[in-house]
Scaffold this motif. Sequence first.
Motif: not given
Length: 395
Positions: A43, A59-60
């Motif tokens: 990730d 995720a961001t």
Amino acid sequence: MPDLALLRARLDAAMAARGAWPGRSPWLREAVAALPRDLFAPDRLWRWDGRDYRPVDRATDPDSWARELYADQDAAAVTQLTGGLPSSSLSSQAVVVDMLDSLLIEPGQRVWDIGTGQGWNAALVARRAGPGRVVSTESDAGLAAFARGRLAAVDAAVEVVTADATGTPPPGGPVDRVIATYAVDRVPWVWVAATRPGGRLVLPWGRLGHVALDVAADGRSASGWIQGLAQFMGDRTTDPAPTTGPGAYAAVRGTGAPEAKHMIDRDLAPLREDWDLRFALRVAVPDVAVFTAADEDGVSAWAHDGDRSWAALSAAGDDTVTVYQGGPRRVGDELLSAWDQWDGLGRPTPYDYGMTVLPDGQFLWLRDPGSGPRWPADAGPTTPDDRAPAVARRP
């Protein structure tokens, strides 16, 4: 959210347009479609911004993460840093496919995958060889654990072993095929000894290309041709290669005055642009690092051996170059002599070279392993500068 299916399709089409899907291995295109690289990517990826590596987190910033992963067919995705430098990556899709094509895997063969990383290469191999036919070795326990999880998620029956493959053979006895995903400068004999007579090894050599070696019927040698041209990370367990770039050069150069100086009439542009020449220098002067830069005076070059010897080849803007040198060796003269030798040999391409590995030594040869010129392949490498070549494949 990123459209991963669209990005995969674009990469597939780009490879098709360039003819990068090998006709003799049609299974590879199907395997890559079934097991795309995003299934194996962590990730967090790392992107070079021109000065440093910056994190790209799924995720961001999922769009940037996906673009980093599917930048183009020749781009690797950095997945791990150690000491601020890349120590693992998902190799470019084009070079993964090219190397697996060179391996000539058949269903049912037993394969040793060296350098598991995130497990993508091992999964593709298992897709062809079959369940339970692939053992993969990874020296980094964290990466090995990550790969086990990703391989299990796609039901790839691959045994992942945490060990140093340079000295530890795979469990279960001899294999039919060996593929390494990191570069070595000396092929560990244990890799050849673990391969059955008539088997094949494909491995990155010298951080600039990969070679396919066929094991002789008596098992006492392996020999074969250079297959492709691309950059690879090196083996973590051996001494690092001499590093290119101004910082590494300055550390060797020091502040003393040059010990030798002379002028030559030569355009240094091929040192920057001609990867056939760069490969030939890698073969002939393997322990000298070279980098180049261009300005209004032309192309200049700097070289060092990672120890005490250095050279600066400075373009003067009038078709002449001044060669400054210091240290116990004259590495600038060595490079120029190797360049002259390459010219005299007819400017061979990387595909004119091959390698032979024996229990007590190894060498590269040109055009013919018995009668052609040869060079020892036991020394450390010339590492390329940051102008990486496009992936090239054996015709």
